[in-house]
Design a protein around this motif. Sequence first.
Motif, PDB file in Angstrom:
ATOM      1  N   LEU A 146       0.726  -1.201   0.083  1.00 28.12           N
ATOM      2  CA  LEU A 146      -0.055   0.086   0.047  1.00 28.12           C
ATOM      3  C   LEU A 146       1.017   1.145  -0.023  1.00 28.12           C
ATOM      4  N   VAL A 147       2.037   1.156   0.804  1.00 23.64           N
ATOM      5  CA  VAL A 147       2.722   2.476   0.903  1.00 23.64           C
ATOM      6  C   VAL A 147       3.632   2.596  -0.608  1.00 23.64           C
ATOM      7  N   ARG A 148       4.209   1.314  -1.083  1.00 23.74           N
ATOM      8  CA  ARG A 148       4.754   1.529  -2.576  1.00 23.74           C
ATOM      9  C   ARG A 148       3.931   1.920  -3.489  1.00 23.74           C
ATOM     10  N   ARG A 149       2.608   1.517  -3.462  1.00 24.96           N
ATOM     11  CA  ARG A 149       1.728   1.855  -4.332  1.00 24.96           C
ATOM     12  C   ARG A 149       0.754   3.219  -4.423  1.00 24.96           C
ATOM     13  N   HIS A 150       1.149   3.815  -3.154  1.00 30.11           N
ATOM     14  CA  HIS A 150       0.622   5.209  -3.178  1.00 30.11           C
ATOM     15  C   HIS A 150       1.702   6.147  -2.966  1.00 30.11           C
ATOM     16  N   PRO A 151       2.471   6.507  -3.874  1.00 25.15           N
ATOM     17  CA  PRO A 151       3.750   7.468  -3.549  1.00 25.15           C
ATOM     18  C   PRO A 151       3.061   8.840  -3.538  1.00 25.15           C
TER      19      PRO A 151
ATOM     20  N   ALA B  13     -10.454  -6.745 -19.849  1.00 26.49           N
ATOM     21  CA  ALA B  13     -10.720  -5.545 -20.676  1.00 26.49           C
ATOM     22  C   ALA B  13     -10.165  -4.275 -20.187  1.00 26.49           C
ATOM     23  N   SER B  14     -10.167  -4.137 -18.609  1.00 24.47           N
ATOM     24  CA  SER B  14      -9.687  -2.983 -17.941  1.00 24.47           C
ATOM     25  C   SER B  14      -8.118  -2.989 -18.293  1.00 24.47           C
ATOM     26  N   ARG B  15      -7.546  -4.028 -18.015  1.00 22.00           N
ATOM     27  CA  ARG B  15      -5.985  -4.167 -18.154  1.00 22.00           C
ATOM     28  C   ARG B  15      -5.581  -3.763 -19.660  1.00 22.00           C
ATOM     29  N   LEU B  16      -6.257  -4.140 -20.555  1.00 24.25           N
ATOM     30  CA  LEU B  16      -5.861  -4.254 -22.185  1.00 24.25           C
ATOM     31  C   LEU B  16      -6.164  -2.603 -22.233  1.00 24.25           C
ATOM     32  N   ARG B  17      -7.161  -2.126 -21.810  1.00 20.76           N
ATOM     33  CA  ARG B  17      -7.424  -0.659 -22.076  1.00 20.76           C
ATOM     34  C   ARG B  17      -6.439   0.341 -21.419  1.00 20.76           C
ATOM     35  N   ARG B  18      -6.238   0.000 -20.382  1.00 19.06           N
ATOM     36  CA  ARG B  18      -5.070   0.729 -19.604  1.00 19.06           C
ATOM     37  C   ARG B  18      -3.717   0.549 -20.226  1.00 19.06           C
ATOM     38  N   ALA B  19      -3.463  -0.358 -20.759  1.00 24.99           N
ATOM     39  CA  ALA B  19      -2.352  -0.606 -21.503  1.00 24.99           C
ATOM     40  C   ALA B  19      -2.054  -0.211 -22.846  1.00 24.99           C
ATOM     41  N   GLY B  20      -3.238   0.591 -23.198  1.00 24.60           N
ATOM     42  CA  GLY B  20      -3.060   1.102 -24.656  1.00 24.60           C
ATOM     43  C   GLY B  20      -3.457  -0.037 -25.707  1.00 24.60           C
TER      44      GLY B  20
ATOM     45  N   THR C  37      -3.787   4.855 -12.937  1.00 24.11           N
ATOM     46  CA  THR C  37      -2.646   4.845 -13.970  1.00 24.11           C
ATOM     47  C   THR C  37      -1.459   4.531 -13.227  1.00 24.11           C
ATOM     48  N   SER C  38      -1.090   5.433 -11.982  1.00 22.93           N
ATOM     49  CA  SER C  38       0.039   5.062 -11.485  1.00 22.93           C
ATOM     50  C   SER C  38      -0.152   3.701 -10.664  1.00 22.93           C
ATOM     51  N   TRP C  39      -1.133   3.338 -10.108  1.00 27.65           N
ATOM     52  CA  TRP C  39      -0.887   2.046  -9.546  1.00 27.65           C
ATOM     53  C   TRP C  39      -0.408   0.973 -10.558  1.00 27.65           C
ATOM     54  N   GLU C  40      -1.002   0.884 -11.807  1.00 30.63           N
ATOM     55  CA  GLU C  40      -0.900  -0.226 -12.652  1.00 30.63           C
ATOM     56  C   GLU C  40       0.667  -0.136 -13.301  1.00 30.63           C
ATOM     57  N   ALA C  41       1.263   1.220 -13.273  1.00 28.69           N
ATOM     58  CA  ALA C  41       2.505   1.484 -13.921  1.00 28.69           C
ATOM     59  C   ALA C  41       3.691   0.927 -12.816  1.00 28.69           C
ATOM     60  N   ILE C  42       3.426   1.095 -11.545  1.00 25.82           N
ATOM     61  CA  ILE C  42       4.100   0.626 -10.335  1.00 25.82           C
ATOM     62  C   ILE C  42       4.145  -0.936 -10.308  1.00 25.82           C
ATOM     63  N   LYS C  43       2.869  -1.488 -10.385  1.00 20.56           N
ATOM     64  CA  LYS C  43       2.756  -2.869 -10.595  1.00 20.56           C
ATOM     65  C   LYS C  43       3.238  -3.568 -11.550  1.00 20.56           C
TER      66      LYS C  43
ATOM     67  N   GLY D 241      11.277 -10.860 -19.801  1.00 20.95           N
ATOM     68  CA  GLY D 241      10.116  -9.904 -20.471  1.00 20.95           C
ATOM     69  C   GLY D 241      10.567  -8.676 -20.022  1.00 20.95           C
ATOM     70  N   PRO D 242      10.217  -7.750 -20.818  1.00 20.12           N
ATOM     71  CA  PRO D 242      10.706  -6.090 -20.346  1.00 20.12           C
ATOM     72  C   PRO D 242       9.487  -5.705 -19.674  1.00 20.12           C
ATOM     73  N   VAL D 243       9.693  -4.477 -19.042  1.00 23.54           N
ATOM     74  CA  VAL D 243       8.762  -3.999 -18.090  1.00 23.54           C
ATOM     75  C   VAL D 243       7.437  -3.879 -19.006  1.00 23.54           C
ATOM     76  N   GLY D 244       6.241  -4.197 -18.492  1.00 18.83           N
ATOM     77  CA  GLY D 244       5.002  -3.949 -18.961  1.00 18.83           C
ATOM     78  C   GLY D 244       4.539  -4.974 -20.118  1.00 18.83           C
ATOM     79  N   SER D 245       5.438  -5.944 -20.590  1.00 25.37           N
ATOM     80  CA  SER D 245       5.242  -6.682 -21.557  1.00 25.37           C
ATOM     81  C   SER D 245       4.099  -7.418 -21.610  1.00 25.37           C
ATOM     82  N   ASP D 246       3.668  -7.868 -20.596  1.00 21.22           N
ATOM     83  CA  ASP D 246       2.433  -8.897 -20.083  1.00 21.22           C
ATOM     84  C   ASP D 246       1.387  -8.162 -19.378  1.00 21.22           C
ATOM     85  N   PRO D 247       0.091  -7.186 -19.831  1.00 22.64           N
ATOM     86  CA  PRO D 247      -0.502  -6.404 -19.087  1.00 22.64           C
ATOM     87  C   PRO D 247      -1.480  -7.325 -18.419  1.00 22.64           C
ATOM     88  N   LEU D 248      -1.413  -8.829 -18.653  1.00 24.65           N
ATOM     89  CA  LEU D 248      -2.366  -9.629 -17.940  1.00 24.65           C
ATOM     90  C   LEU D 248      -1.860 -10.370 -17.131  1.00 24.65           C
TER      91      LEU D 248
END
Length: 332
Positions: free
Chosen positions: A209-214, A271-278, A230-236, A247-254
């Motif tokens: 929680l601390v890490r994901r709420h900078p 659906a939510s993950r794919l949309r946020r990943a563009g 958006t920040s949460w997903e990027a950190i995750k 795999g590089p950063v963000g290579s597998d949004p699922l």
Amino acid sequence: MTGRLYLLLTSPRVGTGLLTREAWQVLDRADVVLGHEGEPQVEALRDSGVTVVVPPDSPATFLGRDLVTRAAAGAQVVWVVSSDGDPGLTDVVAGEVSRLPQAPDVEVLLGSHDVPGGRLLDLVAVMDRLRSPGGCPWDRAQTHTSLVPYLVEEAHEAAEALESGDRDHMVEELGDVLLQVAFHARVAEEDPEAPFDIDDVAAGIVAKLVRRHPHVFAGGSASTPGEVETSWEAIKAAEQAVAAADGPVGSDPLRGVPAGMPPLARATKVASRLRRAGLGDLLTEAARGDEPGARLLALVAELTAAGVDPDTALRGALRGLVERVGPPSEPA
């Protein structure tokens, strides 16, 4: 001069010896402090330099009379209430005080207070008792695997309670979910190779929680719920990339979407993950066609884009239908 009897009451969920300033002041000016031998609070007071007198082991009737008599003689008396609350003692004290023409003052002195979340310690203690030798045979026989169906069932029942708006039902069902967490943590303590406990579970989620709420705990910035997501997903994604061997950063949004999720909930998450990943085009392409699955996926995509949770919407519609149908009538 009439004295005073203090009944020093402390929380078993707060470390012994951690008392309020008022409690320490009363102890410092007391003529005599009494308590049962072996009580943790008594031992802690002794370690702090307080002399604690242990009265003869006797029923509450004699103990209460002794305490009131000491105070009636003009002494400042402190009784360290035992962990079990000394059943019957306050009734005896009240009876003794009421029969005296010049009764001493009696005060319940709160030496420590429960902190928020203090009752969680009770849950941990009860769970430990159930799993320990001499505890419950059923609880001792359970494993992580055998408990999985109960966790799934309780999660569904909690969701239903939350949507019902029934506050008492919410408390009950959330408690059942909390039990499953405590149960699994207690089972994990016994693993011979990779044990963990409830503190490890709590420490992990606190750190996450601390890490994901900078924007709250560090110098990050996020002023809207959308920016937070958006920040949460990027950190995750960054965390998963570090943990993954390839795999590089963000290579597998699922990554991390459980295959065992109910299909509707899983489709919503995908659906939510794919949309946020563009990658909304992939979702649009998969939802084309007249096949039932594609049509359902298209509806999920439409609802998630509008900020509506399909699973919640469907449960609400079903609940309304069931309420309209009503319970079956009794046979004549």
